[in-house]
Scaffold this motif. Structure first.
Motif, mmCIF file in Angstrom:
data_model
loop_
_atom_site.group_PDB
_atom_site.id
_atom_site.type_symbol
_atom_site.label_atom_id
_atom_site.label_comp_id
_atom_site.label_asym_id
_atom_site.label_seq_id
_atom_site.Cartn_x
_atom_site.Cartn_y
_atom_site.Cartn_z
ATOM 1 N N THR A 201 -2.923 -27.232 11.156
ATOM 2 C CA THR A 201 -2.613 -27.271 9.730
ATOM 3 C C THR A 201 -3.042 -28.621 9.158
ATOM 4 O OG1 THR A 201 -0.369 -28.096 10.150
ATOM 5 C CG2 THR A 201 -0.653 -25.708 9.993
ATOM 6 N N ALA A 202 -3.367 -29.574 10.048
ATOM 7 C CA ALA A 202 -3.812 -30.902 9.618
ATOM 8 C C ALA A 202 -5.119 -30.782 8.841
ATOM 9 C CB ALA A 202 -3.999 -31.807 10.822
ATOM 10 N N ASP A 203 -5.212 -31.528 7.747
ATOM 11 C CA ASP A 203 -6.369 -31.484 6.859
ATOM 12 C C ASP A 203 -6.986 -32.879 6.784
ATOM 13 O OD1 ASP A 203 -8.189 -31.316 4.792
ATOM 14 O OD2 ASP A 203 -6.845 -30.260 3.423
ATOM 15 N N ALA A 204 -8.244 -32.996 7.206
ATOM 16 C CA ALA A 204 -8.904 -34.303 7.227
ATOM 17 C C ALA A 204 -8.997 -34.925 5.843
ATOM 18 C CB ALA A 204 -10.299 -34.172 7.833
ATOM 19 N N THR A 205 -9.056 -34.094 4.805
ATOM 20 C CA THR A 205 -9.169 -34.630 3.446
ATOM 21 C C THR A 205 -7.854 -35.229 2.960
ATOM 22 O OG1 THR A 205 -8.606 -32.519 2.379
ATOM 23 C CG2 THR A 205 -10.929 -32.912 2.916
ATOM 24 N N LYS A 206 -6.763 -34.917 3.678
ATOM 25 C CA LYS A 206 -5.450 -35.442 3.301
ATOM 26 C C LYS A 206 -4.872 -36.311 4.422
ATOM 27 C CE LYS A 206 -4.502 -31.324 0.495
ATOM 28 N NZ LYS A 206 -3.601 -30.153 0.298
ATOM 29 N N ARG A 207 -5.765 -36.843 5.245
ATOM 30 C CA ARG A 207 -5.321 -37.624 6.403
ATOM 31 C C ARG A 207 -4.558 -38.873 5.978
ATOM 32 N NH1 ARG A 207 -9.881 -39.879 10.301
ATOM 33 N NH2 ARG A 207 -10.271 -37.630 10.565
ATOM 34 N N LYS A 208 -3.419 -39.086 6.607
ATOM 35 C CA LYS A 208 -2.664 -40.308 6.341
ATOM 36 C C LYS A 208 -3.271 -41.460 7.128
ATOM 37 C CE LYS A 208 0.895 -39.310 9.842
ATOM 38 N NZ LYS A 208 2.356 -39.142 10.061
ATOM 39 N N LYS A 209 -2.804 -42.666 6.878
ATOM 40 C CA LYS A 209 -3.370 -43.841 7.537
ATOM 41 C C LYS A 209 -2.477 -44.403 8.631
ATOM 42 C CE LYS A 209 -6.153 -45.283 3.560
ATOM 43 N NZ LYS A 209 -6.464 -46.388 2.614
ATOM 44 N N GLU A 210 -1.190 -44.144 8.539
ATOM 45 C CA GLU A 210 -0.242 -44.685 9.509
ATOM 46 C C GLU A 210 0.223 -43.579 10.453
ATOM 47 O OE1 GLU A 210 0.532 -47.895 9.707
ATOM 48 O OE2 GLU A 210 -0.687 -48.404 7.951
ATOM 49 N N PHE A 211 0.112 -43.838 11.756
ATOM 50 C CA PHE A 211 0.476 -42.851 12.762
ATOM 51 C C PHE A 211 1.440 -43.472 13.770
ATOM 52 C CE2 PHE A 211 -3.573 -41.623 11.049
ATOM 53 C CZ PHE A 211 -3.524 -40.235 10.974
ATOM 54 N N ILE A 212 2.273 -42.623 14.356
ATOM 55 C CA ILE A 212 3.246 -43.082 15.350
ATOM 56 C C ILE A 212 2.928 -42.452 16.700
ATOM 57 C CG2 ILE A 212 5.671 -43.051 16.054
ATOM 58 C CD1 ILE A 212 6.418 -43.082 13.103
ATOM 59 N N LEU A 213 2.860 -43.303 17.721
ATOM 60 C CA LEU A 213 2.686 -42.863 19.105
ATOM 61 C C LEU A 213 3.994 -43.064 19.846
ATOM 62 C CD1 LEU A 213 1.100 -42.123 21.725
ATOM 63 C CD2 LEU A 213 0.505 -44.561 21.894
ATOM 64 N N GLY A 214 4.566 -41.993 20.361
ATOM 65 C CA GLY A 214 5.771 -42.090 21.178
ATOM 66 C C GLY A 214 5.394 -42.397 22.616
ATOM 67 N N GLY A 239 -9.985 -46.299 9.720
ATOM 68 C CA GLY A 239 -8.902 -45.835 8.864
ATOM 69 C C GLY A 239 -7.656 -45.390 9.593
ATOM 70 N N MET A 240 -7.579 -45.637 10.898
ATOM 71 C CA MET A 240 -6.409 -45.203 11.666
ATOM 72 C C MET A 240 -5.601 -46.410 12.102
ATOM 73 S SD MET A 240 -6.246 -42.877 15.147
ATOM 74 C CE MET A 240 -4.756 -41.944 15.530
ATOM 75 N N ASN A 241 -4.313 -46.391 11.818
ATOM 76 C CA ASN A 241 -3.421 -47.454 12.270
ATOM 77 C C ASN A 241 -2.256 -46.819 13.025
ATOM 78 O OD1 ASN A 241 -2.517 -50.208 12.456
ATOM 79 N ND2 ASN A 241 -0.907 -49.646 11.005
ATOM 80 N N VAL A 242 -2.228 -47.040 14.334
ATOM 81 C CA VAL A 242 -1.222 -46.417 15.191
ATOM 82 C C VAL A 242 -0.201 -47.458 15.630
ATOM 83 C CG1 VAL A 242 -0.817 -45.108 17.309
ATOM 84 C CG2 VAL A 242 -2.963 -44.812 16.051
ATOM 85 N N THR A 243 1.062 -47.115 15.498
ATOM 86 C CA THR A 243 2.149 -47.952 15.993
ATOM 87 C C THR A 243 2.783 -47.254 17.183
ATOM 88 O OG1 THR A 243 2.620 -48.814 13.779
ATOM 89 C CG2 THR A 243 4.359 -49.034 15.441
ATOM 90 N N ASN A 244 2.823 -47.944 18.328
ATOM 91 C CA ASN A 244 3.503 -47.340 19.480
ATOM 92 C C ASN A 244 4.977 -47.699 19.428
ATOM 93 O OD1 ASN A 244 2.807 -50.111 20.326
ATOM 94 N ND2 ASN A 244 3.704 -49.518 22.287
ATOM 95 N N THR A 245 5.816 -46.737 19.752
ATOM 96 C CA THR A 245 7.254 -46.952 19.652
ATOM 97 C C THR A 245 7.939 -46.615 20.963
ATOM 98 O OG1 THR A 245 9.232 -46.374 18.357
ATOM 99 C CG2 THR A 245 7.663 -44.614 18.766
ATOM 100 N N GLU A 246 8.965 -47.373 21.301
ATOM 101 C CA GLU A 246 9.737 -47.133 22.518
ATOM 102 C C GLU A 246 10.613 -45.902 22.321
ATOM 103 O OE1 GLU A 246 12.778 -49.481 25.561
ATOM 104 O OE2 GLU A 246 12.433 -50.253 23.538
ATOM 105 N N THR A 247 10.606 -45.011 23.304
ATOM 106 C CA THR A 247 11.396 -43.780 23.220
ATOM 107 C C THR A 247 11.963 -43.438 24.598
ATOM 108 O OG1 THR A 247 9.600 -42.250 23.820
ATOM 109 C CG2 THR A 247 9.745 -42.906 21.494
#
Length: 318
Positions: A201-214, A239-247
């Motif tokens: 359902t992800a749409d490249a034309t509406k891609r966000k810039k901030e992503f979370i990696l668990g 255009g991709m900014n990934v933040t890794n998070t402790e889980t």
């Protein structure tokens, strides 16, 4: 620093079995059941491996069970501090029980893996994999992530990064839906991909810039390795900014992807299959919006104690 550990159960032995609702917790209980140990037969400490290792060093924990890469820096650090680490192997009967009731398979840890080993250790293993949300990781982004995992792995300084090769790329993918972008990349590299392809359902034309990696706990493998993976994606994917998070790792990551609060998650392949099929921890709460992107490294069950506990096998705890 004072380490405070919370215990559950009334037995005499203190065993660290991983965070509640984690894959470590699930497989640790399965391992202990193989030796006839049920809840209440021991005091269960539900901590990440880093805190658990501190507990082993301080004498608050007798045995710690972890799912880690080979070699595990946290175990090497524990040996450097304590000086008398002992690794416990699994019996043939226990391995048979585990293989019958899970997706884990036998593995021999060579004695050369750690300086303190005097013999090979029999245990079980699975695969660490990367899962991506089909709601936020569009086809082109999935392609770029899979590509970076393989082609930029040499820049990742974590020891387990050497396992991210084209030869290993589909390990742990069996039975899972594969992300169409990852499938396209692997097929371009000459691999045969037989997995069912996930619908996006992800749409490249509406891609966000901030992503979370668990990832997982800071004392384990996922957190530091995931941090380096995220840094490389940020460097090479425009255009991709990934933040890794402790889980709490696998189960929490998959559940959080399902609930729309995470984009990418590291997981053992066994709970990923359970998530897709609505089994075990995911009964009635299956995860339909997560797809396989790539293999990361072999996940090895490693069980440690100290020589001073006089514990020679898990059978001694019965």
């Amino acid at each position: 620093m004072v380490l405070v550990l919370s215990a559950c159960g009334g037995g005499s032995e203190n065993i660290a079995i991983g965070p509640a609702a984690s894959e470590t917790n699930n497989v640790a209980k399965l391992i202990l059941q193989a030796y006839g140990l049920e809840d209440g037969d021991y005091k269960a400490y539900q901590e990440g491996f880093g805190d658990a290792a501190d507990g082993v060093q301080d004498g608050n924990i007798d045995v710690s069970i972890g799912i880690l890469g080979l070699p595990a820096a946290s175990i090497e650090s524990l040996q450097a501090s304590a000086g008398d680490v002992k690794m416990l192997g699994l019996s043939d009967k226990a391995i048979e029980h585990i293989e019958k009731n899970s997706g884990y398979r036998r593995l021999t840890i060579p004695k050369e893996t750690y300086d303190f080993l005097t013999e090979d250790i029999e245990t079980v293993t699975a695969y660490a994999i990367l899962m991506g949300s089909t709601d936020t990781i569009d086809e082109e982004l999935g392609y770029e992530i899979a590509k970076s995992m393989i082609e930029n792995a040499s820049e990742n300084t974590h020891a387990q990064a050497q396992q991210m090769t084209l030869e290993n790329a589909l390990r742990g993918a069996e039975g899972l839906l594969i992300h169409p972008g990852a499938k396209r990349y692997y097929e371009e590299q000459g691999l045969t991909v037989e997995n069912e392809v996930a619908e996006l359902t992800a749409d490249a034309t509406k891609r966000k810039k901030e992503f979370i990696l668990g990832t997982g706990s800071q004392g384990g493998t996922y957190y530091p390795l995931g941090g380096e993976m995220a840094n490389l994606w940020n460097k090479y994917i425009d255009g991709m900014n990934v933040t890794n998070t402790e889980t709490g790792a696998s189960v929490e990551n998959l559940s959080t992807i399902r609930d729309g609060h995470m984009d990418l998650g590291m997981s053992v392949h066994v709970p990923a299959l359970q998530a897709l099929n609505g089994e075990a921890e995911f009964e009635g709460h299956e995860v339909k919006n997560a797809a396989f992107i790539g293999h990361i490294y072999p996940e090895v069950i490693q069980i440690v104690t100290r020589e001073k506990t006089k514990i020679k096998s898990l059978g001694d705890l019965k």
